[in-house]
Scaffold this motif. Structure first.
Motif, PDB file in Angstrom:
ATOM      1  N   ILE A  74       0.695  -1.237  -0.031  1.00  0.00           N
ATOM      2  CA  ILE A  74      -0.057  -0.010  -0.003  1.00  0.00           C
ATOM      3  C   ILE A  74       0.759   1.201  -0.125  1.00  0.00           C
ATOM      4  CG2 ILE A  74      -1.718   1.370   1.447  1.00  0.00           C
ATOM      5  CD1 ILE A  74      -2.810  -1.225   2.328  1.00  0.00           C
ATOM      6  N   PRO A  75       0.590   2.206  -0.682  1.00  0.00           N
ATOM      7  CA  PRO A  75       1.420   3.477  -0.802  1.00  0.00           C
ATOM      8  C   PRO A  75       1.731   4.102   0.622  1.00  0.00           C
ATOM      9  CG  PRO A  75      -0.064   3.638  -2.591  1.00  0.00           C
ATOM     10  CD  PRO A  75      -0.507   2.366  -1.737  1.00  0.00           C
ATOM     11  N   GLN A  76       2.945   4.270   0.956  1.00  0.00           N
ATOM     12  CA  GLN A  76       3.179   4.871   2.426  1.00  0.00           C
ATOM     13  C   GLN A  76       4.570   5.744   2.096  1.00  0.00           C
ATOM     14  OE1 GLN A  76       4.347   0.621   3.671  1.00  0.00           O
ATOM     15  NE2 GLN A  76       6.624   1.587   4.000  1.00  0.00           N
ATOM     16  N   ALA A  77       4.413   6.670   3.198  1.00  0.00           N
ATOM     17  CA  ALA A  77       5.435   7.722   3.133  1.00  0.00           C
ATOM     18  C   ALA A  77       6.675   6.956   3.619  1.00  0.00           C
ATOM     19  CB  ALA A  77       5.148   8.791   4.244  1.00  0.00           C
ATOM     20  N   ALA A  78       7.716   7.410   3.006  1.00  0.00           N
ATOM     21  CA  ALA A  78       9.341   6.816   3.622  1.00  0.00           C
ATOM     22  C   ALA A  78       9.408   7.205   4.826  1.00  0.00           C
ATOM     23  CB  ALA A  78      10.346   7.396   2.449  1.00  0.00           C
ATOM     24  N   SER A 394       6.700   3.215  20.133  1.00  0.00           N
ATOM     25  CA  SER A 394       6.625   1.880  19.559  1.00  0.00           C
ATOM     26  C   SER A 394       5.298   1.263  19.522  1.00  0.00           C
ATOM     27  CB  SER A 394       7.389   1.031  20.597  1.00  0.00           C
ATOM     28  OG  SER A 394       8.861   1.497  20.981  1.00  0.00           O
ATOM     29  N   ARG A 395       4.567   1.410  20.371  1.00  0.00           N
ATOM     30  CA  ARG A 395       2.893   0.972  20.076  1.00  0.00           C
ATOM     31  C   ARG A 395       2.520   1.621  18.872  1.00  0.00           C
ATOM     32  NH1 ARG A 395      -1.046   3.547  23.053  1.00  0.00           N
ATOM     33  NH2 ARG A 395      -0.048   5.472  22.146  1.00  0.00           N
ATOM     34  N   ASP A 396       2.588   2.844  18.471  1.00  0.00           N
ATOM     35  CA  ASP A 396       2.244   3.336  17.459  1.00  0.00           C
ATOM     36  C   ASP A 396       2.584   2.755  16.114  1.00  0.00           C
ATOM     37  OD1 ASP A 396       0.677   4.966  18.955  1.00  0.00           O
ATOM     38  OD2 ASP A 396       1.886   6.829  18.580  1.00  0.00           O
ATOM     39  N   ALA A 397       4.049   2.425  16.186  1.00  0.00           N
ATOM     40  CA  ALA A 397       4.868   1.725  15.090  1.00  0.00           C
ATOM     41  C   ALA A 397       4.074   0.104  14.822  1.00  0.00           C
ATOM     42  CB  ALA A 397       6.163   1.394  15.296  1.00  0.00           C
ATOM     43  N   ARG A 401       2.080  -0.566  11.342  1.00  0.00           N
ATOM     44  CA  ARG A 401       2.346  -2.098  10.489  1.00  0.00           C
ATOM     45  C   ARG A 401       0.959  -2.944  10.439  1.00  0.00           C
ATOM     46  NH1 ARG A 401       7.086  -4.122  13.958  1.00  0.00           N
ATOM     47  NH2 ARG A 401       6.822  -5.976  12.465  1.00  0.00           N
ATOM     48  N   LEU A 402       0.329  -3.097  11.521  1.00  0.00           N
ATOM     49  CA  LEU A 402      -0.772  -3.957  11.453  1.00  0.00           C
ATOM     50  C   LEU A 402      -1.838  -3.277  10.566  1.00  0.00           C
ATOM     51  CD1 LEU A 402      -1.391  -4.670  15.314  1.00  0.00           C
ATOM     52  CD2 LEU A 402      -1.067  -6.243  13.525  1.00  0.00           C
ATOM     53  N   GLN A 403      -1.760  -1.878  10.275  1.00  0.00           N
ATOM     54  CA  GLN A 403      -2.748  -1.432   9.427  1.00  0.00           C
ATOM     55  C   GLN A 403      -2.126  -1.096   8.081  1.00  0.00           C
ATOM     56  OE1 GLN A 403      -3.311   2.487  11.636  1.00  0.00           O
ATOM     57  NE2 GLN A 403      -4.987   1.951  12.471  1.00  0.00           N
ATOM     58  N   GLN A 404      -1.086  -1.836   7.827  1.00  0.00           N
ATOM     59  CA  GLN A 404      -0.148  -1.896   6.608  1.00  0.00           C
ATOM     60  C   GLN A 404       0.067  -0.460   5.995  1.00  0.00           C
ATOM     61  OE1 GLN A 404      -1.500  -4.592   3.779  1.00  0.00           O
ATOM     62  NE2 GLN A 404      -2.729  -6.008   5.234  1.00  0.00           N
ATOM     63  N   ALA A 405       0.340   0.394   6.909  1.00  0.00           N
ATOM     64  CA  ALA A 405       0.800   1.634   6.646  1.00  0.00           C
ATOM     65  C   ALA A 405       2.288   1.922   6.793  1.00  0.00           C
ATOM     66  CB  ALA A 405       0.137   2.850   7.668  1.00  0.00           C
TER      67      ALA A 405
END
Length: 495
Positions: A74-78, A394-397, A401-405
């Protein structure tokens, strides 16, 4: 369209890329773009005041776009510390690399680096506090302020600086503690040190002590364009308003979870704990011993806010107490990675995800444990967001990833890229020393979904991890690389 996209389109058109080809880069299923918009930008009828992007920014955008297509992501920001992202801050002028926009509200130049004594690091601490209270930003070492030229760092002081030592300096000086990522970049042979500061979720960051003439106890610093100074009332009101909005949103979400049955309410007068699925009662004699305290220092990491329960409260039976003890003691970052690489079935796999909200490691396998827990990603996201995290970043990271962002995919140039190409041809050679280990892990990070025999990399990464158990900086770097490489295998095998 954003100004950034308009700038990229102008740069691509200036390089001779045809309108229809440019349109292909920016047209998406969720945002259908008229091809006439490209023509309007070319004719100066749309976004005329927006400057064209630099060559480095354009090249980085195209490379990232191609990588996403190959990976099917899915498109994501670097990530802000990716080499391409940091390189895009600079431009090549008459053979020298220069900071493209000079010092801004997101970039600060320092020619040299010195961490010890703390007085010599005070100006950097002040700048980090300012970035954390605004939108985040980069402290760039080895770049001269006046000329914007990347002259490079002298010596190895920045390379040898332990990130833990930098964090200790921040812990002693600021509260809450900003999250800072350290990396290096080579531009035209000049070595540039980079400290990327994330915007803090619980601003304002306040100075705890006086340090030389730069940092004053109790001061709140804010990053303005080209300078860091004491915050103005307007910006402070914005920070306070933002905190209030988040508090209201969190309260609303919690009430929705209570209504949905995933959480319960406690009546402190009667001791009744009531939820959608049932209820239980805490002995009234125990209620006076319960205290709910907003705690700023819940663990070793100062500044990580948490709710702490203090009182005569314990698990209902010995089996439950043992379960909690096992989870708390056993779910270490090393255990999360090793159990995945070994393919072990674990008890309470959901706790292997929750544990990642309480450590500083942002790259640990998640999908392997989510499948064992037989949970939908959305449910785990709701659980993570509904609990207090010792390390919110870390939680937000994990949530991203779970949201495939976000993805562990990272393509390293040079030897790692050559190794990855060899893997694609079926040529996989086990690394045998610490130098090969790092290159091998970097190559695994760049694996694409078309790679065959992905499971064969797991025992090889496990051997790399076994050789990275030292306490020196080199071992720490290799462990971090193996962790992210394991995440990439986790995505490809179970994501």
């Amino acid at each position: 369209m954003t100004d950034e996209e308009i700038g990229l389109i102008k740069a691509m058109l200036a390089e001779g890329i045809k309108n229809d080809a440019v349109h292909f880069y920016f047209n998406r299923a969720d945002r259908l773009l008229s091809s006439g918009r490209i023509t309007q930008i070319k004719q100066g009828k749309y976004g005329a005041a927006v400057p064209a992007a630099s060559r480095a920014e354009t090249a980085a955008f195209i490379a990232d776009w191609k990588c996403r297509q190959l990976a099917g992501a899915i498109p994501q920001a670097a990530h802000p510390t990716d080499a391409a992202t940091v390189t895009a801050l600079f431009e090549l002028i008459e053979g020298s690399w220069a900071l493209r926009l000079g010092e801004t509200d997101k970039a600060e130049c320092k020619l040299g680096f010195r961490l010890d004594p703390l007085d010599r690091f005070a100006d950097v601490i002040r700048t980090i506090a300012g970035f954390a209270n605004n939108k985040g930003g980069y402290v760039l070492f080895g770049v001269r302020d006046g000329t914007r030229i990347a002259e490079g760092l002298q010596g190895n002081a920045f390379i040898d600086a332990d990130p833990a030592a930098i964090n200790r300096a921040l812990i002693a000086s600021l509260d809450p503690v900003p999250h800072v990522t350290k990396t290096t970049l080579v531009l035209g042979g000049a070595q540039v040190g980079v400290l990327y500061v994330e915007p803090h979720d619980h601003a304002p960051v306040v100075a705890l002590r006086n340090i030389s003439d730069c940092v004053k106890e109790g001061a709140i610093y804010y990053r303005y364009v080209g300078e860091t100074r004491l915050i103005k009332p307007g910006e402070l009101r914005q920070i306070i308003a933002s905190r209030e909005q988040r508090a209201v949103a969190e309260f609303s979400q919690r009430m929705m979870r209570v209504a949905g049955g995933t959480e319960a309410t406690l009546n402190l007068d009667t001791g009744a704990v009531t939820g959608k699925a049932g209820a239980f009662v805490i002995d009234r004699d125990l209620l006076p011993a319960l205290q709910f305290i907003r705690q700023g220092d819940f663990s070793e990491v100062k500044g990580a806010p948490a709710l702490r329960l203090v009182g005569d409260v314990e698990a209902v039976d010995q089996q439950e107490r043992d379960r909690i003890r096992i989870i708390r003691d056993a779910v270490t970052p090393d255990a999360v990675v090793r159990n995945f690489l070994r393919g072990e079935v674990v008890a309470h796999p959901d706790q292997y995800l929750h544990a990642q909200a309480h450590g500083s490691n942002k790259w640990l396998p998640i999908w392997y444990y989510l499948r064992q827990a037989n949970m939908a990603p959305q449910l785990m996201v709701a659980e993570l967001q509904g609990r207090v995290a010792t390390h919110p970043s870390s939680r937000d990271a994990v949530v991203r990833r779970l949201q495939q962002a976000d993805s562990a995919l990272k393509v390293h140039p040079g030897r790692p890229a050559q190794l990855r190409d060899a893997f694609a041809r079926g040529e996989v050679v086990a690394p045998t020393n610490v130098t090969d280990d790092l290159r091998f892990a970097y190559a695994v990070m760049g694996l694409l979904p078309t790679q065959q025999g992905i499971s064969q990399f797991k025992p090889l990464l496990l051997a790399c991890l076994d050789r990275a158990q030292g306490q020196d900086a080199s071992s720490g770097n290799r462990r971090s690389a193996v962790y992210r490489a394991a995440c990439r295998l986790d995505e490809l095998l179970h994501g």
